[in-house]
Design a protein around this motif. Structure first.
Motif, PDB file in Angstrom:
ATOM      1  N   UNK A 415      80.420   2.711 -76.035  1.00 22.95           N
ATOM      2  CA  UNK A 415      79.408   1.681 -75.631  1.00 22.95           C
ATOM      3  C   UNK A 415      79.822   0.917 -74.494  1.00 22.95           C
ATOM      4  N   UNK A 416      81.142   0.324 -74.293  1.00 27.23           N
ATOM      5  CA  UNK A 416      81.602  -0.412 -73.610  1.00 27.23           C
ATOM      6  C   UNK A 416      81.704   0.318 -72.193  1.00 27.23           C
ATOM      7  N   UNK A 417      82.160   1.623 -71.935  1.00 29.73           N
ATOM      8  CA  UNK A 417      82.021   2.082 -70.950  1.00 29.73           C
ATOM      9  C   UNK A 417      80.459   2.567 -70.185  1.00 29.73           C
ATOM     10  N   UNK A 418      79.568   2.727 -71.140  1.00 28.47           N
ATOM     11  CA  UNK A 418      78.413   3.029 -70.742  1.00 28.47           C
ATOM     12  C   UNK A 418      77.778   1.671 -70.249  1.00 28.47           C
ATOM     13  N   UNK A 419      77.865   0.471 -70.807  1.00 27.59           N
ATOM     14  CA  UNK A 419      77.728  -0.621 -70.514  1.00 27.59           C
ATOM     15  C   UNK A 419      78.164  -0.998 -69.135  1.00 27.59           C
ATOM     16  N   UNK A 420      79.278  -0.644 -68.732  1.00 27.36           N
ATOM     17  CA  UNK A 420      80.215  -0.907 -67.443  1.00 27.36           C
ATOM     18  C   UNK A 420      79.159  -0.055 -66.523  1.00 27.36           C
ATOM     19  N   UNK A 421      79.094   1.187 -66.814  1.00 27.63           N
ATOM     20  CA  UNK A 421      78.695   2.205 -65.735  1.00 27.63           C
ATOM     21  C   UNK A 421      77.080   1.412 -65.634  1.00 27.63           C
ATOM     22  N   UNK A 422      76.396   1.130 -66.436  1.00 26.58           N
ATOM     23  CA  UNK A 422      74.869   0.652 -66.168  1.00 26.58           C
ATOM     24  C   UNK A 422      75.039  -0.490 -65.426  1.00 26.58           C
ATOM     25  N   UNK A 423      76.144  -1.520 -65.570  1.00 22.89           N
ATOM     26  CA  UNK A 423      76.465  -2.635 -64.671  1.00 22.89           C
ATOM     27  C   UNK A 423      76.230  -2.524 -63.398  1.00 22.89           C
ATOM     28  N   UNK A 424      77.404  -1.303 -62.958  1.00 20.64           N
ATOM     29  CA  UNK A 424      77.413  -1.017 -61.723  1.00 20.64           C
ATOM     30  C   UNK A 424      76.247  -0.450 -60.996  1.00 20.64           C
ATOM     31  N   UNK A 425      75.371   0.375 -61.538  1.00 19.37           N
ATOM     32  CA  UNK A 425      74.055   0.801 -60.966  1.00 19.37           C
ATOM     33  C   UNK A 425      73.129  -0.199 -60.921  1.00 19.37           C
ATOM     34  N   UNK A 426      73.284  -1.432 -61.625  1.00 21.73           N
ATOM     35  CA  UNK A 426      72.428  -2.528 -61.460  1.00 21.73           C
ATOM     36  C   UNK A 426      72.757  -3.181 -60.135  1.00 21.73           C
ATOM     37  N   UNK A 427      73.963  -3.639 -60.008  1.00 21.99           N
ATOM     38  CA  UNK A 427      74.447  -4.239 -58.824  1.00 21.99           C
ATOM     39  C   UNK A 427      74.555  -3.502 -57.685  1.00 21.99           C
ATOM     40  N   UNK A 428      74.564  -2.123 -57.664  1.00 25.20           N
ATOM     41  CA  UNK A 428      74.151  -1.330 -56.492  1.00 25.20           C
ATOM     42  C   UNK A 428      72.977  -1.529 -55.990  1.00 25.20           C
ATOM     43  N   UNK A 429      71.856  -1.759 -56.921  1.00 20.89           N
ATOM     44  CA  UNK A 429      70.592  -2.205 -56.656  1.00 20.89           C
ATOM     45  C   UNK A 429      70.279  -3.429 -55.824  1.00 20.89           C
ATOM     46  N   UNK A 430      71.315  -4.218 -56.482  1.00 22.35           N
ATOM     47  CA  UNK A 430      71.214  -5.655 -55.825  1.00 22.35           C
ATOM     48  C   UNK A 430      71.858  -5.653 -54.340  1.00 22.35           C
ATOM     49  N   UNK A 431      73.007  -4.861 -54.230  1.00 23.58           N
ATOM     50  CA  UNK A 431      73.625  -4.722 -52.908  1.00 23.58           C
ATOM     51  C   UNK A 431      72.462  -3.813 -52.021  1.00 23.58           C
ATOM     52  N   UNK A 432      71.662  -2.920 -52.354  1.00 20.63           N
ATOM     53  CA  UNK A 432      70.943  -2.246 -51.566  1.00 20.63           C
ATOM     54  C   UNK A 432      69.710  -2.928 -51.015  1.00 20.63           C
ATOM     55  N   UNK A 433      69.292  -3.669 -52.069  1.00 18.84           N
ATOM     56  CA  UNK A 433      67.983  -4.475 -51.631  1.00 18.84           C
ATOM     57  C   UNK A 433      68.003  -5.916 -51.130  1.00 18.84           C
ATOM     58  N   UNK A 434      69.310  -6.519 -51.318  1.00 19.38           N
ATOM     59  CA  UNK A 434      69.593  -7.945 -50.783  1.00 19.38           C
ATOM     60  C   UNK A 434      70.261  -7.719 -49.203  1.00 19.38           C
ATOM     61  N   UNK A 435      71.394  -7.057 -49.275  1.00 23.69           N
ATOM     62  CA  UNK A 435      72.459  -7.154 -48.303  1.00 23.69           C
ATOM     63  C   UNK A 435      72.292  -5.947 -47.169  1.00 23.69           C
ATOM     64  N   UNK A 436      71.781  -4.933 -47.781  1.00 24.39           N
ATOM     65  CA  UNK A 436      71.776  -3.529 -46.888  1.00 24.39           C
ATOM     66  C   UNK A 436      70.413  -3.374 -46.387  1.00 24.39           C
ATOM     67  N   UNK A 437      69.998  -2.227 -45.713  1.00 22.97           N
ATOM     68  CA  UNK A 437      68.581  -1.984 -45.310  1.00 22.97           C
ATOM     69  C   UNK A 437      68.064  -2.822 -44.137  1.00 22.97           C
ATOM     70  N   UNK A 438      66.942  -2.561 -43.892  1.00 25.80           N
ATOM     71  CA  UNK A 438      66.307  -3.204 -42.689  1.00 25.80           C
ATOM     72  C   UNK A 438      65.881  -4.700 -43.052  1.00 25.80           C
ATOM     73  N   UNK A 439      66.100  -5.471 -41.981  1.00 28.12           N
ATOM     74  CA  UNK A 439      65.797  -6.942 -42.081  1.00 28.12           C
ATOM     75  C   UNK A 439      64.214  -7.044 -41.992  1.00 28.12           C
ATOM     76  N   UNK A 440      63.734  -7.689 -42.899  1.00 21.41           N
ATOM     77  CA  UNK A 440      62.222  -7.956 -42.631  1.00 21.41           C
ATOM     78  C   UNK A 440      61.743  -8.924 -41.579  1.00 21.41           C
ATOM     79  N   UNK A 441      60.536  -8.955 -40.925  1.00 19.07           N
ATOM     80  CA  UNK A 441      60.279  -9.720 -39.942  1.00 19.07           C
ATOM     81  C   UNK A 441      60.319 -11.024 -40.267  1.00 19.07           C
TER      82      UNK A 441
END
Lengths: 502, 112, 146
Positions: A415-441
């Motif tokens: 369970x601890x390992x699964x929790x860790x993997x899900x945490x990683x995916x959730x923070x990849x979402x943060x990095x993707x949507x906040x800091x990477x990608x195109x700058x909004x106008x």
């Protein structure tokens, strides 16, 4: 002044700072900022000094008798390995948060009031940590809680008031349970001193009062630390507060009022039995999974971080609930690490909010180019919380998982390992949507956060990277002393009473 | 023993108010009832049979005092309760200004 | 302002308040000063002191009470009370320990006895009196933000 006289200063300094700020803050411009900076720096220095003072103390314990009254009758303050560990954690985070809010709180109108409440909160937390008296613990716990209810509502917008109301009601119910638990223990032992109580409970075994009080404490402190069946207030309260306060609440408040008090009461006073530990571990695993699963679907940055707090508190409680030396080490180490990286994440979300004016993941994007320092510190914190190797989160999570496997709880380890993997995916979402990608106008012309904010986030990020070094043999004493206090259990009583009789 | 059970019932009345009522003011009243039930319970724990008030007076030697410590602790707890109640009431007033209602089912800007 | 018949309650209430409010204040001060001798003390006395001002406010309207103790004054006095209590506690360091009762204890049942306890009661009385009044004032003068 003798060297031991520094122990009450942990309560005196923030209390004096709070009332000085509310007295002179309105008349002299910027005096509140000077006072809060000096007091939090002094507290950080004192907590580190006390840690080294403890190394030379006999039995690694310092007992301060308030007013010269000896423990069973008077109130005493106890500084042992665990207290010192928590003091360093709290005051470290409090210092960086105070520096951060020097700039951040310019958006709000009443800075002196904010710093008054902030100081009172620090005073309450320091008091909870160093007191050796159960009722005193309750009083300081309430000081910290009331200050935090007011701080959550600081913006006085509709959502903040609603969250604060919910938090205040839940917190008061929790306090009521804790108070009744204390009443039961007092009626049974006729003392309120924690050490004396543990001594009396040790030879009055098999009483029905102890499990009854234990359940009351579990409900009360569980509500304060937001373990899963009691977690409903946290995802509302923590995101609604101003960002520095979110960092304090998620970073240290739930650990001090919840986990530390829980550990102190269950391990050092009541005595940890198999049943309590099983309940703690189960609640830890459930919190770990429920928190991270609920976090996956969030689009508000701070609300996502708040759900991760529930999940990470689950790791801490799982580690401590194992009761083995390695498990407790992992739990306490994760407590420290989580304080650092979760407050860093909340401060980063505050920087994003300060610069971009929004914290909705769908509206931000591409901030990595515009705010390079914040993007890098956020990357460090995200990797730390997900448990990527060079960062501190990796070491503590690995220790917890190994300790689970050692004791034969393979399911919990998975369970601890699964929790860790899900945490990683959730923070990849943060990095993707906040800091990477195109700058909004409409976000084209935002700038990096001011110096004070960048300074504290960078310092916390450095601690994130170097945190793993605390496992080196020469620095291990910081963790090992705390672990040994937890493992010693109810023999805490003898140690304190002996140190107090000198 | 009956008194303790009455305290427990009072506590449960307060808890019912906190958990089931939809009006903010009724929730606050429920919280107050809960706090007073627990204070009453703690004071009762300090009672000794035929006990007198624990006040040292001139030319008197009182032997059968009730336990004074719970009374001191309950005073502290009442002060804390006062602070919490005042804070929650002021928050409730501000909520009424923002939402125009005390009904908790209509106050739901926060979700998730 | 005091004699304005439009604010506050009727003439009967105002007259009685004029007669009693001083006595209530005096009783509160008595309770504070005798805290170490008889039941009561800083908190109970402070509440009575605050009630005398609340009484004034109920009878004459809020403007009269605010002219006696404004919100800023209440807030400042509250901080001063707290700092006074803290500095009394810090005085104990002169004798070697935090909160140590360093003043001479005197004989029991005298007004000037018990060392720092009467001073603590006075500090608590100031803090609680103005604090409670400030809470009442804040709840009364909440402005509608529409």
């Amino acid at each position: 002044m003798k060297a031991i006289d520094i122990i009450p200063l942990f309560v005196i300094i923030p209390l004096a700072a709070a009332f000085l700020i509310s007295l002179v803050g309105r008349f002299i411009k910027r005096s509140s900022e000077v006072i809060i900076f000096i007091s939090s720096l002094a507290l950080l220095g004192l907590s580190l000094y006390a840690r080294f003072l403890l190394n030379s103390a006999p039995g690694k314990i310092l007992v301060y008798k308030i007013g010269g009254w000896a423990p069973p009758f008077g109130i005493c303050m106890v500084m042992d390995g665990l207290s010192s560990f928590m003091l360093v954690t709290v005051n470290l985070i409090a210092f960086f948060v105070a520096v951060y809010s020097l700039s951040y709180m310019n958006q709000y109108t009443d800075k002196p009031k904010f710093f008054t409440l902030f100081s009172l909160m620090v005073c309450g937390m320091n008091g909870v940590i160093i007191t050796g008296d159960l009722f005193n613990l309750f009083v300081f716990l309430e000081i910290a809680s009331i200050a935090s209810y007011a701080l959550v509502a600081f913006g006085t917008e509709a959502e903040e008031l609603e969250a604060s109301f919910k938090y205040a009601i839940m917190g008061s119910v929790a306090s009521a349970f804790i108070f009744i638990g204390i009443a039961f223990l007092y009626s049974f032992t006729s003392t309120l001193n924690m050490a004396d109580m543990a001594r009396i409970l040790a030879y009055k075994q098999n009483a029905w009062v102890i499990p009854f009080a234990g359940v009351l404490f579990l409900m009360g402190f569980g509500l304060k630390s937001s373990l899963v069946p009691f977690h409903a207030w946290l995802p509302d309260a923590h995101p609604s507060a101003p960002a520095p306060i979110s960092a304090m609440l998620s970073g240290v408040l739930i650990k001090t009022l919840g986990v530390y008090s829980l550990v102190r009461v269950f391990f050092n006073i009541i005595g940890s039995t198999h049943g309590y530990l099983g309940i703690l571990m189960f609640l830890g695993v459930v919190s770990m999974l429920v928190g991270v699963v609920l976090a996956l679907s969030q689009w508000d940055l701070k609300r996502l971080l708040a759900y991760h707090s529930i999940s990470q508190i689950g790791y801490v409680v799982l580690g401590i609930g194992l009761g083995t030396p390695l498990g407790v080490l992992g739990g306490l180490f994760h407590l420290f690490n989580h304080s650092v990286f979760k407050s860093l994440l909340f401060l980063n979300s505050g920087s994003v909010d300060y610069a971009a004016g929004t914290r909705d993941l769908k509206e931000t994007g591409g901030l990595g180019k515009l705010m390079p320092v914040t993007a890098k510190t956020n990357l460090a914190a995200s990797m730390a919380i997900a448990g990527i190797p060079p960062f501190n989160g990796f070491f503590s999570k690995t220790i917890i998982i190994i300790a689970c496997l050692q004791k034969g709880f393979t399911g919990y380890a998975i369970c601890a390992v699964i929790g860790s993997i899900l945490t990683l995916s959730s923070f990849m979402k943060v990095q993707r949507f906040v800091f990477l990608g195109e700058v909004k106008d409409k976000l084209k012309n935002i700038k990096e956060a001011p110096f004070a904010m960048v300074f504290s986030t960078v310092c916390l990020a450095i601690i994130c990277v170097l945190g793993g070094l605390m496992l080196l043999p020469s620095l291990r004493f910081f963790l090992d002393d705390a672990v040994s206090v937890v493992l010693k259990g109810t023999s805490y009583a003898g140690v304190v009473l002996e140190a107090a009789s000198k | 023993m009956t008194l303790y059970f009455l305290c427990l019932m009072l506590f449960c009345v307060g808890l019912y108010g906190v958990l089931r009522k939809r009006n903010l003011v009724k929730i606050i009243v429920g919280l107050g009832i809960m706090e007073y039930a627990m204070n009453l319970f703690f004071v009762l724990l300090g009672y000794r049979f035929d006990g007198r008030a624990p006040i040292v007076a001139r030319d008197q030697n009182i032997l059968n005092m009730v336990d004074p410590l719970p009374q001191a602790l309950v005073l502290t707890s009442i002060v804390i309760g006062l602070a919490v109640t005042a804070l929650i009431i002021s928050i409730a007033i501000r909520i009424y200004e923002k939402y125009g209602t005390f009904d908790i089912t209509k106050i739901k800007k926060l979700k998730g | 302002m005091i004699d304005n018949p439009k604010t506050g309650m009727t003439l009967i209430v105002k007259t009685i308040t004029r007669l009693t409010v001083g006595l209530i204040l005096l009783f509160g001060i008595y309770i504070i000063l005798h805290g170490h001798l008889s039941p009561g003390g800083g908190f109970a006395g402070g509440v009575i002191v605050a009630l005398s001002f609340v009484h004034l406010m109920l009878a004459f309207g809020k403007d009269v009470a605010i002219s006696k103790v404004s919100k800023n004054l209440a807030s400042n006095l509250e901080s001063i009370g707290a700092l006074m209590f803290l500095s009394i506690a810090l005085l104990g360091f002169l004798g070697g320990s935090f909160f140590l009762n360093i003043l001479p204890k005197g004989t029991p049942f005298n007004l000037f006895s018990a060392g720092i306890i009467p001073l603590c009661n006075i500090a608590i009385g100031i803090k609680v009196g103005v604090g409670l009044f400030a809470i009442f004032l804040t709840l009364v003068i909440v402005e509608k933000s529409k």
